[in-house]
Design a protein around this motif. Structure first.
Motif, PDB file in Angstrom:
ATOM      1  N   ARG A 114      23.401  40.592 -75.810  1.00  0.00           N
ATOM      2  CA  ARG A 114      22.480  40.046 -76.396  1.00  0.00           C
ATOM      3  C   ARG A 114      20.941  40.461 -75.818  1.00  0.00           C
ATOM      4  O   ARG A 114      20.966  40.688 -74.683  1.00  0.00           O
ATOM      5  CB  ARG A 114      22.545  38.551 -76.037  1.00  0.00           C
ATOM      6  N   LEU A 115      20.157  40.496 -76.946  1.00  0.00           N
ATOM      7  CA  LEU A 115      18.995  41.054 -76.523  1.00  0.00           C
ATOM      8  C   LEU A 115      18.105  39.782 -77.603  1.00  0.00           C
ATOM      9  O   LEU A 115      18.105  39.784 -78.745  1.00  0.00           O
ATOM     10  CB  LEU A 115      18.439  42.250 -77.222  1.00  0.00           C
ATOM     11  N   ARG A 116      16.999  39.233 -76.948  1.00  0.00           N
ATOM     12  CA  ARG A 116      16.085  38.466 -77.480  1.00  0.00           C
ATOM     13  C   ARG A 116      14.652  38.620 -77.240  1.00  0.00           C
ATOM     14  O   ARG A 116      14.584  38.661 -76.109  1.00  0.00           O
ATOM     15  CB  ARG A 116      16.558  37.034 -77.203  1.00  0.00           C
ATOM     16  N   VAL A 117      13.953  39.073 -78.154  1.00  0.00           N
ATOM     17  CA  VAL A 117      12.464  39.327 -77.693  1.00  0.00           C
ATOM     18  C   VAL A 117      11.578  38.589 -78.968  1.00  0.00           C
ATOM     19  O   VAL A 117      11.801  38.665 -80.181  1.00  0.00           O
ATOM     20  CB  VAL A 117      12.303  40.744 -77.856  1.00  0.00           C
ATOM     21  N   ALA A 118      10.626  37.827 -78.560  1.00  0.00           N
ATOM     22  CA  ALA A 118       9.671  37.069 -79.439  1.00  0.00           C
ATOM     23  C   ALA A 118       8.296  37.383 -78.922  1.00  0.00           C
ATOM     24  O   ALA A 118       7.794  37.201 -77.725  1.00  0.00           O
ATOM     25  CB  ALA A 118       9.799  35.424 -79.319  1.00  0.00           C
ATOM     26  N   PHE A 119       7.590  38.140 -79.939  1.00  0.00           N
ATOM     27  CA  PHE A 119       6.242  38.436 -80.043  1.00  0.00           C
ATOM     28  C   PHE A 119       5.261  37.343 -80.360  1.00  0.00           C
ATOM     29  O   PHE A 119       5.515  36.602 -81.482  1.00  0.00           O
ATOM     30  CB  PHE A 119       5.835  39.586 -80.379  1.00  0.00           C
ATOM     31  N   CYS A 150      11.805  38.625 -83.006  1.00  0.00           N
ATOM     32  CA  CYS A 150      10.678  37.686 -83.690  1.00  0.00           C
ATOM     33  C   CYS A 150       9.442  38.303 -83.396  1.00  0.00           C
ATOM     34  O   CYS A 150       8.761  38.623 -82.332  1.00  0.00           O
ATOM     35  CB  CYS A 150      10.734  36.286 -83.157  1.00  0.00           C
ATOM     36  N   PHE A 151       8.683  38.662 -84.344  1.00  0.00           N
ATOM     37  CA  PHE A 151       7.355  39.604 -84.456  1.00  0.00           C
ATOM     38  C   PHE A 151       6.135  38.814 -84.487  1.00  0.00           C
ATOM     39  O   PHE A 151       5.145  39.106 -84.689  1.00  0.00           O
ATOM     40  CB  PHE A 151       7.456  40.748 -85.288  1.00  0.00           C
ATOM     41  N   ARG A 152       6.213  37.335 -84.806  1.00  0.00           N
ATOM     42  CA  ARG A 152       5.127  36.510 -84.765  1.00  0.00           C
ATOM     43  C   ARG A 152       5.734  35.058 -84.772  1.00  0.00           C
ATOM     44  O   ARG A 152       6.569  34.622 -85.268  1.00  0.00           O
ATOM     45  CB  ARG A 152       4.535  36.639 -86.271  1.00  0.00           C
ATOM     46  N   ARG A 187      27.252  40.423 -84.151  1.00  0.00           N
ATOM     47  CA  ARG A 187      28.030  39.267 -84.451  1.00  0.00           C
ATOM     48  C   ARG A 187      26.809  38.305 -84.895  1.00  0.00           C
ATOM     49  O   ARG A 187      27.275  37.322 -85.779  1.00  0.00           O
ATOM     50  CB  ARG A 187      28.502  38.725 -83.066  1.00  0.00           C
ATOM     51  N   SER A 188      25.601  38.499 -84.573  1.00  0.00           N
ATOM     52  CA  SER A 188      24.573  37.577 -85.055  1.00  0.00           C
ATOM     53  C   SER A 188      23.256  38.520 -85.059  1.00  0.00           C
ATOM     54  O   SER A 188      23.142  39.247 -84.048  1.00  0.00           O
ATOM     55  CB  SER A 188      24.303  36.302 -84.099  1.00  0.00           C
ATOM     56  N   LEU A 189      22.562  38.038 -86.228  1.00  0.00           N
ATOM     57  CA  LEU A 189      21.426  39.037 -86.261  1.00  0.00           C
ATOM     58  C   LEU A 189      20.401  37.937 -86.903  1.00  0.00           C
ATOM     59  O   LEU A 189      20.483  37.345 -87.985  1.00  0.00           O
ATOM     60  CB  LEU A 189      21.491  39.944 -87.355  1.00  0.00           C
ATOM     61  N   CYS A 190      19.052  37.677 -85.936  1.00  0.00           N
ATOM     62  CA  CYS A 190      18.082  36.753 -86.374  1.00  0.00           C
ATOM     63  C   CYS A 190      16.870  37.573 -86.262  1.00  0.00           C
ATOM     64  O   CYS A 190      16.297  38.297 -85.337  1.00  0.00           O
ATOM     65  CB  CYS A 190      17.812  35.616 -85.234  1.00  0.00           C
ATOM     66  N   LEU A 191      16.189  37.569 -87.352  1.00  0.00           N
ATOM     67  CA  LEU A 191      14.927  38.485 -87.660  1.00  0.00           C
ATOM     68  C   LEU A 191      13.744  37.520 -88.394  1.00  0.00           C
ATOM     69  O   LEU A 191      13.994  36.613 -89.058  1.00  0.00           O
ATOM     70  CB  LEU A 191      15.197  39.454 -88.530  1.00  0.00           C
ATOM     71  N   SER A 192      12.717  37.695 -87.677  1.00  0.00           N
ATOM     72  CA  SER A 192      11.293  36.993 -88.247  1.00  0.00           C
ATOM     73  C   SER A 192      10.166  37.858 -88.109  1.00  0.00           C
ATOM     74  O   SER A 192       9.912  38.609 -87.177  1.00  0.00           O
ATOM     75  CB  SER A 192      11.195  35.982 -86.965  1.00  0.00           C
ATOM     76  N   TYR A 193       9.783  37.552 -89.414  1.00  0.00           N
ATOM     77  CA  TYR A 193       8.343  38.502 -89.890  1.00  0.00           C
ATOM     78  C   TYR A 193       8.482  40.093 -89.517  1.00  0.00           C
ATOM     79  O   TYR A 193       7.863  40.479 -88.690  1.00  0.00           O
ATOM     80  CB  TYR A 193       7.312  37.901 -89.206  1.00  0.00           C
ATOM     81  N   LEU A 212      16.946  34.829 -91.325  1.00  0.00           N
ATOM     82  CA  LEU A 212      15.968  35.570 -92.026  1.00  0.00           C
ATOM     83  C   LEU A 212      14.743  34.667 -92.031  1.00  0.00           C
ATOM     84  O   LEU A 212      14.902  33.758 -92.992  1.00  0.00           O
ATOM     85  CB  LEU A 212      16.343  36.316 -93.120  1.00  0.00           C
ATOM     86  N   THR A 213      13.628  35.160 -91.147  1.00  0.00           N
ATOM     87  CA  THR A 213      12.598  34.169 -91.285  1.00  0.00           C
ATOM     88  C   THR A 213      11.227  34.879 -91.826  1.00  0.00           C
ATOM     89  O   THR A 213      10.935  35.994 -90.927  1.00  0.00           O
ATOM     90  CB  THR A 213      12.084  33.468 -89.967  1.00  0.00           C
ATOM     91  N   GLY A 214      10.672  34.739 -92.808  1.00  0.00           N
ATOM     92  CA  GLY A 214       9.361  35.513 -93.492  1.00  0.00           C
ATOM     93  C   GLY A 214       9.669  37.137 -93.405  1.00  0.00           C
ATOM     94  O   GLY A 214       8.800  37.689 -92.975  1.00  0.00           O
ATOM     95  N   VAL A 215      10.850  37.261 -93.633  1.00  0.00           N
ATOM     96  CA  VAL A 215      10.971  38.890 -93.852  1.00  0.00           C
ATOM     97  C   VAL A 215      10.754  39.462 -95.086  1.00  0.00           C
ATOM     98  O   VAL A 215      10.689  38.762 -96.081  1.00  0.00           O
ATOM     99  CB  VAL A 215      12.630  39.129 -93.556  1.00  0.00           C
TER     100      VAL A 215
END
Length: 482
Positions: A114-119, A150-152, A187-193, A212-215
Motif C-alpha cells: 500500500r502507498l498513500r500520499v496526499a499533497f 491525492c494532489f489537492r 486491487r484498489s486505485l484512489c485518485l484525486s485531482y 476518482l475525485t476531480g480527475v
C-alpha cells in the motif's frame, strides 16, 4: 516433551514476551495498520524489532490542508545551482526515508502492498518525485497493491473545476504514468485531482475498488467509462466532483458499493443492483431519471445515504419536488437510510413521497424546522425500529412554526415499532424540546433512549435531563445521557 531450556526466556517481570515471539513478517503486518511514522517508532522499541520495519508493507503520509496554503504561489530557487526546489520538502523526505529505510533494514527491496500520499497541492516540478515513487512501487509491489494519490486537499464542492484549475496554473496538474494501468497486482486505485492519461489498452484484471475525485479525463466521460469497463472485478466505485461526466453504465459487473458525490453534470446512472449493499448520493436535486437500478426485482438495498445540497427547500419548485420523490422511489426498498436534510423535510410537501416498507433504521441529520415535517417522514416508515436525530442549529428566516396539537400527533411506527431513539447534539431549544416531547410521549414500546447533550454547564444539562425523563412514557426504557 520440550526441555525447559528450549522455552523462550521470560522477561524481567517474569511474564513471557509472546509478542516478540512472532516472526518478523507477522509483526510487520501488524505495524502496517499504523501510520508510517508511528510504525517506524514502534519498530525501534528493541533490538529484536530492529528489522521489523522492513516487513511493514504500507507507506502513508499526508500534508495538512493548511500546511503551506500560500507556498505554491511563491516558489524559490537554490542560489548556487539555480534549481527550483520543492515546497513539499518535508513530505518528500518522509516518503523517501520510509522507502529507503525498509530496504536498509532488509538489505534488499521489500515489496510494498500500500502507498498513500496526499499533497496540500502539487506544483508541476514536484511530479518527478511522484514518477519515481510509482516506478519503484510498480517494480517492487506484492501480489496485491493498493494505491491512493491525492494532489489537492480541500472541500469537494468548494474546488474549482478541472478546466478552471488548468487555466489558473498549467504546472499544477499531474498526469499519471500510463504503465500504471497495466499493473495486474492493483486491487484498489484512489485518485484525486490529477490527469488520468489513459493508454489505448487498460489491463487491471483484479481491481476491486476505484475512487476518482476531480480527475481530468479530457472528454465528456468516455474515458472514465472505459476505465470502469476495463475492471472486470470491480465491486466498489466512487465518483466525486467529476463535473464533465454525464452518463455511467455498470451493467456488466455487480457492484456492492456505489458512491456519487457532487458530480453535478451527471444525468444517468445504470447499475446492476442485484448485489448492491450501499448506495451514497450527495449533490443537487437529481434529474428525474438519474438512477436506474437493474437486476433482481424489488431489490432491497441494506444502506442508502442521501444529502441534497445547494437548495433552499423552503423555496422549492414543484418540478424539484417531483424529481426528489422519483429519486427516493428508486431506493424505497432500503433497510437503513441516512438523510442529511439541512432544511428538508420540515417544510416539505409529502404528497407523492414514497413509502419505505422495509426501512428499520433511519438517521436524520440537520436543523429541525417543524415537528410536522418529521411526522411526514415517519408516516412513510411503518416498520421503523431505530431512529437517529443528528441535530444541528436551524437557520429559518421564516420564523418559528406553530406547535402541533399533541392530541392529534399520532404516528403508528412510534406507537408500535420504534424501540430505540438516539438524539445527538441536543441543546434543548424550543423546537428541539417540542420534537423530543412529541416523540417520547408517543414511543409506547421504547426500550432504549440515548441523548448526547451539547457542551454546557452541569446545571443546564441536569435540567434538560429531568425534562426529558418526564416525557418518557415507556416504563421499561433504558435511558442514557451523555
Amino acid at each position: 516433551m520440550a526441555s525447559a531450556s528450549a522455552s523462550p526466556s521470560p522477561s524481567p517481570s517474569g511474564s513471557r514476551d509472546r509478542l516478540s515471539d512472532l516472526p518478523d513478517d507477522v509483526l510487520g503486518h501488524i505495524l502496517s495498520f499504523l501510520p508510517t511514522k508511528p510504525a517506524a517508532r514502534a519498530a525501534a522499541l528493541s533490538r529484536r524489532w530492529r528489522h521489523v520495519f522492513a516487513s511493514v508493507d504500507s507507506v502513508s503520509f499526508e500534508e495538512q490542508a493548511t500546511a503551506r496554503a500560500d507556498d505554491w504561489n511563491t516558489p524559490y530557487h537554490d542560489d548556487a545551482q539555480l534549481e527550483m526546489k520543492s515546497v513539499s520538502t518535508t513530505l518528500f523526505k518522509d516518503v523517501w526515508s520510509a522507502l529507503l529505510c525498509r530496504r536498509h533494514c532488509a538489505g534488499f527491496h521489500v515489496p510494498l502492498r500500500r502507498l498513500r500520499v496526499a499533497f496540500n497541492s502539487c506544483p508541476g516540478w514536484n511530479t518527478r518525485h511522484v514518477d519515481q515513487w510509482l516506478s519503484y512501487v510498480l517494480r517492487h509491489c506484492r501480489k496485491e497493491l493498493h494505491l491512493d494519490l491525492c494532489f489537492r486537499l480541500g472541500p469537494t464542492c468548494a474546488q474549482r473545476t478541472q478546466d478552471e484549475w488548468r487555466t489558473l496554473s498549467d504546472w499544477s496538474w499531474y498526469e499519471l504514468p500510463r504503465g500504471l494501468y497495466s499493473c495486474t497486482a492493483m486491487r484498489s486505485l484512489c485518485l484525486s485531482y490529477c490527469g488520468l492519461n489513459l493508454p489505448a489498452a487498460i489491463n487491471l484484471p483484479f481491481l476491486e475498488t476505484l475512487r476518482l475525485t476531480g480527475v481530468d479525463h479530457g472528454d465528456s466521460g468516455t474515458g472514465i467509462q472505459r476505465l470502469i469497463a476495463s475492471c472486470p472485478c470491480l465491486v466498489d466505485l466512487t465518483l466525486e466532483a467529476n463535473n464533465k461526466i454525464q452518463k455511467v453504465s455498470i451493467l456488466d459487473k455487480r457492484l456492492r458499493r456505489f458512491t456519487l458525490w457532487c458530480c453535478h453534470g451527471m444525468k444517468r446512472v445504470n447499475i446492476d443492483a442485484s448485489e448492491l449493499m450501499s448506495l451514497d448520493y450527495r449533490g443537487t436535486v437529481p434529474p428525474e431519471s438519474l438512477l436506474s437500478l437493474h437486476g433482481t426485482p424489488e431489490k432491497i438495498i441494506p444502506l442508502c445515504t442521501v444529502e441534497i445540497c445547494k437548495l433552499d427547500y423552503c423555496m422549492m419548485a414543484q418540478h424539484d419536488t417531483i424529481k426528489i420523490n422519483t429519486f427516493f422511489q428508486e431506493i424505497s426498498n432500503t433497510q437503513r437510510l441516512h438523510l442529511h436534510h439541512e432544511r428538508i423535510p420540515y417544510r416539505y410537501d409529502f404528497t407523492g413521497f414514497p413509502l419505505f416498507p422495509n426501512l428499520t433504521q433511519l438517521a436524520l441529520q440537520g436543523g429541525i424546522q417543524s415537528p410536522d415535517g418529521l411526522r411526514g417522514i415517519l408516516e412513510q416508515t411503518p416498520n421503523l425500529q431505530v431512529l437517529w436525530l443528528l441535530m444541528e442549529f436551524p437557520v429559518d428566516p421564516y420564523g418559528k412554526p406553530e406547535p402541533p396539537d399533541e392530541a392529534t400527533f399520532s404516528v403508528p411506527c412510534l406507537q408500535h415499532r420504534v424501540r430505540e431513539i438516539n438524539m445527538i447534539h441536543y441543546h434543548g431549544d424550543e423546537l428541539q424540546s417540542m420534537v423530543a416531547r412529541l416523540l417520547l410521549r408517543n414511543a409506547l414500546v421504547l426500550e432504549r433512549l440515548c441523548v448526547v447533550f451539547v457542551k454546557g454547564s452541569l446545571q443546564e444539562q441536569a435540567g434538560r435531563k429531568k425534562e426529558i425523563e418526564r416525557w418518557v412514557v415507556a416504563a421499561d426504557a433504558q435511558q442514557f445521557f451523555l
